[in-house]
Design a protein around this motif. Structure first.
Motif, mmCIF file in Angstrom:
data_model
loop_
_atom_site.group_PDB
_atom_site.id
_atom_site.type_symbol
_atom_site.label_atom_id
_atom_site.label_comp_id
_atom_site.label_asym_id
_atom_site.label_seq_id
_atom_site.Cartn_x
_atom_site.Cartn_y
_atom_site.Cartn_z
ATOM 1 N N THR A 182 38.032 75.876 -41.309
ATOM 2 C CA THR A 182 39.458 75.538 -41.200
ATOM 3 C C THR A 182 40.032 76.058 -39.893
ATOM 4 O OG1 THR A 182 39.699 75.626 -43.618
ATOM 5 C CG2 THR A 182 41.716 75.748 -42.301
ATOM 6 N N GLU A 183 39.713 77.309 -39.554
ATOM 7 C CA GLU A 183 40.209 77.868 -38.299
ATOM 8 C C GLU A 183 39.650 77.098 -37.104
ATOM 9 O OE1 GLU A 183 40.661 82.133 -35.944
ATOM 10 O OE2 GLU A 183 39.156 81.942 -37.529
ATOM 11 N N ASN A 184 38.401 76.667 -37.201
ATOM 12 C CA ASN A 184 37.806 75.862 -36.136
ATOM 13 C C ASN A 184 38.636 74.606 -35.885
ATOM 14 O OD1 ASN A 184 35.330 74.970 -34.452
ATOM 15 N ND2 ASN A 184 35.516 73.317 -35.936
ATOM 16 N N TRP A 185 39.012 73.906 -36.971
ATOM 17 C CA TRP A 185 39.813 72.685 -36.828
ATOM 18 C C TRP A 185 41.200 73.003 -36.279
ATOM 19 C CZ3 TRP A 185 44.441 70.736 -38.567
ATOM 20 C CH2 TRP A 185 44.638 69.355 -38.435
ATOM 21 N N ILE A 186 41.841 74.043 -36.791
ATOM 22 C CA ILE A 186 43.182 74.410 -36.331
ATOM 23 C C ILE A 186 43.182 74.706 -34.842
ATOM 24 C CG2 ILE A 186 44.928 76.241 -36.439
ATOM 25 C CD1 ILE A 186 44.398 76.408 -39.450
ATOM 26 N N MET A 227 32.089 69.764 -27.141
ATOM 27 C CA MET A 227 32.281 71.036 -26.441
ATOM 28 C C MET A 227 33.074 70.899 -25.145
ATOM 29 S SD MET A 227 28.773 73.229 -27.080
ATOM 30 C CE MET A 227 29.438 74.678 -26.248
ATOM 31 N N ASN A 228 33.343 69.667 -24.717
ATOM 32 C CA ASN A 228 34.207 69.484 -23.543
ATOM 33 C C ASN A 228 35.608 70.035 -23.780
ATOM 34 O OD1 ASN A 228 32.369 68.333 -21.752
ATOM 35 N ND2 ASN A 228 32.783 66.249 -22.438
ATOM 36 N N LEU A 229 35.974 70.232 -25.057
ATOM 37 C CA LEU A 229 37.274 70.848 -25.341
ATOM 38 C C LEU A 229 37.398 72.234 -24.716
ATOM 39 C CD1 LEU A 229 38.126 70.037 -29.077
ATOM 40 C CD2 LEU A 229 39.322 69.264 -27.038
ATOM 41 N N GLU A 230 36.265 72.888 -24.464
ATOM 42 C CA GLU A 230 36.287 74.213 -23.843
ATOM 43 C C GLU A 230 36.535 74.138 -22.345
ATOM 44 O OE1 GLU A 230 36.038 76.843 -25.789
ATOM 45 O OE2 GLU A 230 35.672 75.590 -27.572
ATOM 46 N N SER A 278 26.492 73.090 -42.918
ATOM 47 C CA SER A 278 26.206 74.527 -42.861
ATOM 48 C C SER A 278 25.243 74.979 -43.944
ATOM 49 C CB SER A 278 27.513 75.329 -42.957
ATOM 50 O OG SER A 278 28.067 75.262 -44.263
ATOM 51 N N LYS A 279 24.932 74.101 -44.932
ATOM 52 C CA LYS A 279 23.911 74.451 -45.920
ATOM 53 C C LYS A 279 22.566 74.650 -45.234
ATOM 54 C CE LYS A 279 26.113 71.764 -49.606
ATOM 55 N NZ LYS A 279 25.978 70.557 -50.452
ATOM 56 N N LEU A 327 26.482 74.669 -36.353
ATOM 57 C CA LEU A 327 26.545 74.232 -34.964
ATOM 58 C C LEU A 327 26.885 75.423 -34.086
ATOM 59 C CD1 LEU A 327 28.561 70.905 -35.377
ATOM 60 C CD2 LEU A 327 26.117 71.127 -34.886
ATOM 61 N N PRO A 328 26.386 75.463 -32.853
ATOM 62 C CA PRO A 328 26.749 76.566 -31.950
ATOM 63 C C PRO A 328 28.259 76.708 -31.786
ATOM 64 C CG PRO A 328 24.944 75.284 -31.032
ATOM 65 C CD PRO A 328 25.419 74.540 -32.237
ATOM 66 N N GLU A 329 28.980 75.569 -31.807
ATOM 67 C CA GLU A 329 30.426 75.605 -31.640
ATOM 68 C C GLU A 329 31.128 76.302 -32.799
ATOM 69 O OE1 GLU A 329 29.254 71.284 -30.630
ATOM 70 O OE2 GLU A 329 28.235 73.089 -31.380
ATOM 71 N N HIS A 330 30.466 76.352 -33.958
ATOM 72 C CA HIS A 330 31.070 76.968 -35.144
ATOM 73 C C HIS A 330 30.883 78.485 -35.185
ATOM 74 C CE1 HIS A 330 30.778 72.935 -37.563
ATOM 75 N NE2 HIS A 330 31.883 73.013 -36.846
#
Length: 404
Positions: A160-164, A101-104, A136-137, A141-144
């Motif tokens: 996919t959008e999360n990774w992009i 989450m440091n990416l934020e 996700s089954k 994650l909160p980040e998702h």
């Protein structure tokens, strides 16, 4: 006296990219201390806000910019004091933080630690998506969550959008700070260990240490947040590379393809269509694909869902003790140990001595976890073989511990 040397180090990555594994590798080095998630970006933001609203306001005659700079410098001083004391207590010289989450908070980290070095960790998009889907089954994650909210009818699109989004953000930061960033790919770490990591350690100002590969999971690491699979691993594995082919290609919206292929190309990965067209001998037949998918699901049950259940329920069954061996028949690496001899309980893969043994099929375990079969009914019907257990109450409590 501060005995630390070298600037702070941050591992930056999208979730499910192998940052916990890399954390263990860093922490194994004799000069580097790397704890679990610390959320230092979030901490800096909160301390900044508090200091600006309190102590900075007591500085008479200062303008707003001076007050904000004061808040930044005081925040950095406080965080560095904590981390340097931790590093010294570990008898090491450099600290490294790895919260995804440091990416934020990249601009905030840069402002507070202008000399910091960054390890930019990447992993192929589809392998990240596959790992995220398996998690996700049982939970997101909160980040998702923001991406799931934007794509509620297509979880593949969400991941996919999360990774992009996060890969694009990380590449932009890397391009803006080339002298302080070092790019490393998950696939290279697990397949070319020394060739990949020796130059990374040189970038950090420490020497390569012989035998590091064999010590990663042999030494103790501080408890903390991170990937449960890495916590329970006994070696660095390569078998998750290419698992992204299990994700249906049709689930990726066309609107994502141009940017996705552009990012993959910048990182040296094949374009999406090329990735799916590459042969994967490990999953070349429908039977092998089913076996790989089933093995991943079994691992997820033990490494995610059962561990969560232990954390949630262990204090409700303090008298449930002993070492339990769970044999998942006909599953690859299908022997697991649930050690309840301690207060918290430990789950690990592999065979060892046990007080009690339960044996069942992979399909039955999955059905029980999905709620389509009853564990009590399965025991009564002889579908679960039990040895060492003398009373049904003990079995009932184990079922409540793991399945509720």
């Amino acid at each position: 006296m501060n005995k630390t040397s070298g600037p702070p180090v941050f591992i930056l990555s999208c979730e499910r990219s192998g940052s916990t594994m890399l954390r263990y590798i860093m922490d194994t080095h004799s000069k580097i201390a790397c704890p679990g998630h610390l959320y230092l970006g979030n901490l800096c933001e909160d301390l900044n806000r508090t200091l600006f609203g309190t102590l900075a306001q007591t500085q008479g005659g200062w303008d707003e910019d001076a007050k904000r700079q004061y808040a930044v410098s005081e925040t950095a001083r406080m965080v560095l004091d904590i981390m340097n004391r931790y590093t010294e207590a570990k008898a090491k010289q450099i600290w490294c933080e790895k919260t995804p989450m440091n990416l934020e908070y990249l601009s905030l980290l840069d402002a507070h630690f202008p000399d910091a070095k960054y390890i930019c960790l990447y992993r192929n998009c589809m392998d990240v998506v596959n790992s995220s889907l398996n998690m996700s089954k049982f939970r997101f994650l909160p980040e998702h969550m923001p991406y799931v909210h934007r794509n509620p009818e297509n979880i593949i699109a969400a991941m996919t959008e999360n990774w992009i989004d996060k890969t694009g953000r990380l590449l932009a930061f890397e391009a803006a700070h080339p002298e302080r960033c070092y790019r490393v790919k998950y696939e290279s770490v697990v397949t070319q260990f020394e060739e990949t990591l020796a130059p990374l350690f040189q970038f950090l100002g420490v020497d390569w240490e012989a035998g590091l590969f064999d010590r990663v999971f042999a030494v103790a690491h501080d408890a903390g947040e991170g990937d449960g699979k890495a916590t329970l691993s006994s070696k660095i594995r390569q078998d998750s590379i290419g698992k992204g082919k299990e994700v249906p290609r049709s689930g990726i919206p066309g609107k994502f393809l141009p940017l996705l292929d552009d990012l993959l190309g910048k990182l040296g990965y094949p374009a999406l269509d090329d990735y799916y067209s590459q042969s994967n001998p490990a999953a070349s037949s429908p039977k092998q694909k089913r076996e790989i998918s089933e093995a991943a699901e079994i691992a997820e049950i033990f490494e995610v869902r059962f561990i969560d259940a232990l954390k949630r329920n262990r204090n409700r069954y303090p008298t449930l003790q002993g070492i339990w061996k769970i044999i998942v028949a006909e599953a690859a690496n299908g022997v697991w140990i649930i050690d309840l001899s301690g207060q918290e309980g430990v789950i690990k893969q592999g065979d060892s001595r046990a007080d009690y043994t339960l044996s069942l099929s992979a399909a039955l375990l999955i059905d029980i976890m999905n709620g389509t079969r009853s564990s009590v009914e399965a025991i009564n019907q002889g579908a679960i073989q039990v040895t060492g257990v003398k009373d049904n109450g003990t079995l009932t409590n184990l079922g409540r511990l793991l399945f509720s």
